[in-house]
Scaffold this motif. Structure first.
Motif, PDB file in Angstrom:
ATOM      1  N   ASP A 166       0.999  -1.375   0.104  1.00  0.00           N
ATOM      2  CA  ASP A 166      -0.071  -0.200   0.107  1.00  0.00           C
ATOM      3  C   ASP A 166       0.788   1.379  -0.031  1.00  0.00           C
ATOM      4  O   ASP A 166       1.698   1.416   1.168  1.00  0.00           O
ATOM      5  CB  ASP A 166      -0.829   0.003   1.303  1.00  0.00           C
ATOM      6  N   GLU A 167       1.092   2.095  -1.137  1.00  0.00           N
ATOM      7  CA  GLU A 167       1.561   3.279  -1.151  1.00  0.00           C
ATOM      8  C   GLU A 167       1.396   4.262  -0.134  1.00  0.00           C
ATOM      9  O   GLU A 167       1.965   5.056   0.324  1.00  0.00           O
ATOM     10  CB  GLU A 167       1.620   3.874  -2.421  1.00  0.00           C
ATOM     11  N   GLY A 168       0.155   4.226   0.765  1.00  0.00           N
ATOM     12  CA  GLY A 168      -0.134   4.931   1.502  1.00  0.00           C
ATOM     13  C   GLY A 168       0.615   4.657   2.923  1.00  0.00           C
ATOM     14  O   GLY A 168       0.685   5.445   3.963  1.00  0.00           O
ATOM     15  N   GLY A 169       1.409   3.669   2.944  1.00  0.00           N
ATOM     16  CA  GLY A 169       2.026   3.347   4.259  1.00  0.00           C
ATOM     17  C   GLY A 169       1.916   1.767   4.467  1.00  0.00           C
ATOM     18  O   GLY A 169       0.967   1.587   5.160  1.00  0.00           O
ATOM     19  N   SER A 170       2.818   1.102   4.350  1.00  0.00           N
ATOM     20  CA  SER A 170       2.781  -0.137   4.818  1.00  0.00           C
ATOM     21  C   SER A 170       4.339  -1.145   4.659  1.00  0.00           C
ATOM     22  O   SER A 170       5.308  -0.137   4.425  1.00  0.00           O
ATOM     23  CB  SER A 170       2.064  -1.123   3.684  1.00  0.00           C
ATOM     24  N   ASP A 171       4.382  -2.140   4.765  1.00  0.00           N
ATOM     25  CA  ASP A 171       5.553  -2.905   4.893  1.00  0.00           C
ATOM     26  C   ASP A 171       5.681  -4.059   3.930  1.00  0.00           C
ATOM     27  O   ASP A 171       5.010  -5.179   4.421  1.00  0.00           O
ATOM     28  CB  ASP A 171       6.176  -3.239   6.085  1.00  0.00           C
ATOM     29  N   GLU A 210       2.492   1.288  -6.575  1.00  0.00           N
ATOM     30  CA  GLU A 210       2.137   0.125  -5.991  1.00  0.00           C
ATOM     31  C   GLU A 210       2.684  -1.420  -6.867  1.00  0.00           C
ATOM     32  O   GLU A 210       3.196  -2.341  -6.319  1.00  0.00           O
ATOM     33  CB  GLU A 210       0.762  -0.374  -5.440  1.00  0.00           C
TER      34      GLU A 210
END
Length: 612
Positions: free
Chosen positions: A63-68, A102
């Protein structure tokens, strides 16, 4: 559990006396009278156990909104370390928004296994415009996972022209399996393409993967609206589809539906994006065990298993609930028989199995039992089973006590490896005792042979399913007579014969023999043999000790005592029952196939099961 009657002489004595003792009015008989753990396919020599890994909804980790993305990478690296994993199926929603950015991350992640492990990917509603079907145009998803990406995989079979449906042919377990990876929304054109793929592979079992098929929101797994469309439009009419896998919904669940051919189709949903760390790269392993007839399923996060420092990590790392860890029983051979009947070995002539030092060989097809008829036809008393060695050990049919024709019938059932494709169905029973035997003539050479240099006694047998009634210590084969008449008094009882193969009430095979030079009764006990499945039994003596093999495997409880020869008394050899105190009680209950006696020890690769 109740006390085991097989442990100790007292228990053995009690049960055997009950099994073999007949009413005082019973007459003394003195007159003359498919399934090995075949594998599902005849092709190849692959191991019968392999695993297909299933990776659902990784969207919260890509997720380009914030993930790993690391948990997904770790999972893919972990799969490469497992030798049993033959394929990976991703169930869609690879990413959260399906954007170019993504998809670039997804591209980099999957390069971990590109060229190293075959896999399929399909589009979930988060990977493409969710309101469109598989006829949509180009998207970042289709450009990231085009046909050219999979073309280098040996499993890749093709892709539907628009790029959203694909198939792979996976070779494992000695056969080929078709994996269909279908889009989030399959159009009529997509369904027609999928049908053509199945039609082009009419002998292959099909595992269908898609994003939306089964939902477990209501507490029980059931078809979603789109799942109903796939069921009605494709799955139910194609008997080849036996397993479907989808993500999209949570919690996980499963159900079984019956297709138009009357066969079970297993529908499973697996999705863990709602769990800690977006599912943490959770993967489900479907381990096919073709010999056992099961698919064992387990679910865990390889990434979390390396951590486990906090409560969320430890409680999520490995899932053991009923929807996450279970087994699916499938008789693969029967389930696939309509579209992929097994190619079995052809019958072998007697000349192919008359190895050096063969004393006697009996089989129950027309060559060995001229009276053989149609399946289920009664075998009349007086019928003769020929000893195909020409050594004169023919066996003649006798009924025990007052019996009907059903106590012995001819059958076309047989073990896959059995030289003759026929057997005899024995209808022995107790209370009242009944049965049938095949008995050697009084002058048959096998009656008086002592086998002091060693022997191998082989037979095929099958116990009915269900295994009904009390058949404790029914005899499979034996020599008549009393061990006491051979001067044996230190064994269990002087009233039992000098050699017999029996089946206990717990379905343990018991081989008991009174050797020539010693006053003892070394006895071997197998494990509980299965019902409803053919078993090959071999008892091998090398002149010193006896070893029993069941389906080619050496058993644990072989007699440790020295054992040389058999103290035969010149009395008839018999198939189908065992005497006690010179009397027969009930006979064998089940099927008996080819039986061979060789006057030396054979190696397992020389058994009747060896296909050359």
């Amino acid at each position: 559990m109740a006390d085991n009657p097989l442990h100790g002489d007292v228990g053995r004595r009690t049960l055997l006396q009950a099994a073999f003792t007949v009413p005082a009015t019973a007459a003394l008989l003195g007159a003359t009278g498919s399934e090995a753990s075949a594998r599902t396919s005849s092709t190849g020599g692959d191991d019968s156990r392999f695993t297909i890994a299933v990776l659902p909804d990784t969207q919260y980790l890509l997720d380009e909104g914030g993930s790993d993305a690391e948990p997904v990478r770790h999972t893919l690296r972990a799969l490469l370390k497992r030798d049993d994993v033959v394929f990976l199926a991703h169930l869609g929603d690879v990413t959260e928004h399906g954007t170019e950015r993504e998809m670039r991350t997804a591209d980099a992640v999957f390069r971990t296994i590109d060229g190293r492990m075959p896999y399929s990917v399909l589009a979930g509603n988060h990977d493409i415009p969710g309101s469109t079907d598989d006829q949509r145009g180009s998207t970042p998803y289709s450009r990231t996972f085009p046909a050219s990406r999979f073309a280098r995989m040996k499993t890749f079979g093709g892709m539907e022209p628009k790029g959203y449906n694909s198939f792979h042919v996976v070779k494992a377990g000695g056969r080929e399996w078709l994996v269909l990876a279908l889009d989030w929304r399959v159009s009529d054109r997509g369904l027609a393409w999928a049908q053509r793929v199945i039609d082009d592979h009419r002998t292959l079992p099909v595992i269908l993967t898609t994003h939306d098929l089964v939902s477990a929101d209501s507490g029980r797994a059931e078809l979603s609206a789109h799942g109903q469309r796939l069921w009605d439009g494709l799955i139910r009419r194609n008997d080849q589809v036996f397993l479907t896998l989808n993500g999209h919904y949570w919690p996980p669940g499963r159900t079984t539906l019956t297709n138009d051919h009357g066969n079970a189709v297993h529908l499973h949903i697996t999705n863990y994006q709602d769990r800690y760390y977006g599912g943490a790269g959770m993967v489900r392993f479907y381990t096919f065990d073709l010999d056992r007839g099961v698919i064992d399923v387990e679910t865990y996060s390889p990434w979390l298993l390396t951590r486990g420092d906090t409560v969320p990590e430890t409680e999520t790392a490995r899932l053991t609930g009923d929807a996450d860890r279970f087994s699916v029983e499938i008789d693969f051979r029967t389930r696939f028989a309509a579209f992929a009947p097994p190619v079995l070995p052809k019958p072998r002539p007697a000349s192919a199995v008359l190895v050096k030092d063969t004393v006697a060989y009996w089989r129950f097809d027309a060559a060995g039992l001229p009276a053989a008829g149609a399946d289920g036809q009664a075998v009349a008393p007086g019928s003769v089973a020929r000893d195909l060695t020409g050594n004169g050990n023919d066996l003649t049919v006798q009924h025990l006590n007052a019996n009907g024709a059903e106590v012995l019938t001819w059958s076309n059932e047989h073990h896959d490896t059995q030289p003759a494709h026929a057997s005899l169905r024995f209808g022995g029973a107790r209370n009242p005792d009944r049965g049938a035997i095949l008995r050697a003539a009084e002058t048959a050479p096998v009656n008086r042979m002592r086998f002091e240099s060693g022997y191998t006694i082989e037979t095929y047998l099958k116990l009915p399913e269900p295994f009904e009634g009390d058949h404790a210590f029914m005899g499979v084969l034996s020599w008549e007579g009393r061990s006491g008449d051979a001067g044996k008094t230190a064994g269990w009882s002087p009233e039992e014969p000098t050699c017999s193969l029996n089946v206990s009430g717990e379905r343990f095979l018991q081989f008991v023999v009174y050797p020539v030079p010693t006053d003892a009764d070394p006895t071997s006990w197998s494990h509980a043999i299965p019902t409803g499945r053919w078993t090959h039994v071999a008892v091998v003596n090398d002149g010193r000790r006896t070893t029993m093999y069941v389906d080619g495997a050496k058993i644990a409880r072989n007699a440790s005592e020295e054992s040389k020869g058999i103290s035969t008394l010149g009395k008839p050899f018999v198939i189908g029952a065992t005497q006690f105190a010179l009397r027969y009680g009930h006979g064998f209950y089940g099927w008996i196939g080819d039986t061979r006696i060789v006057s030396r020890a054979l190696r397992p690769e020389q058994f009747l099961t060896a296909i050359r």
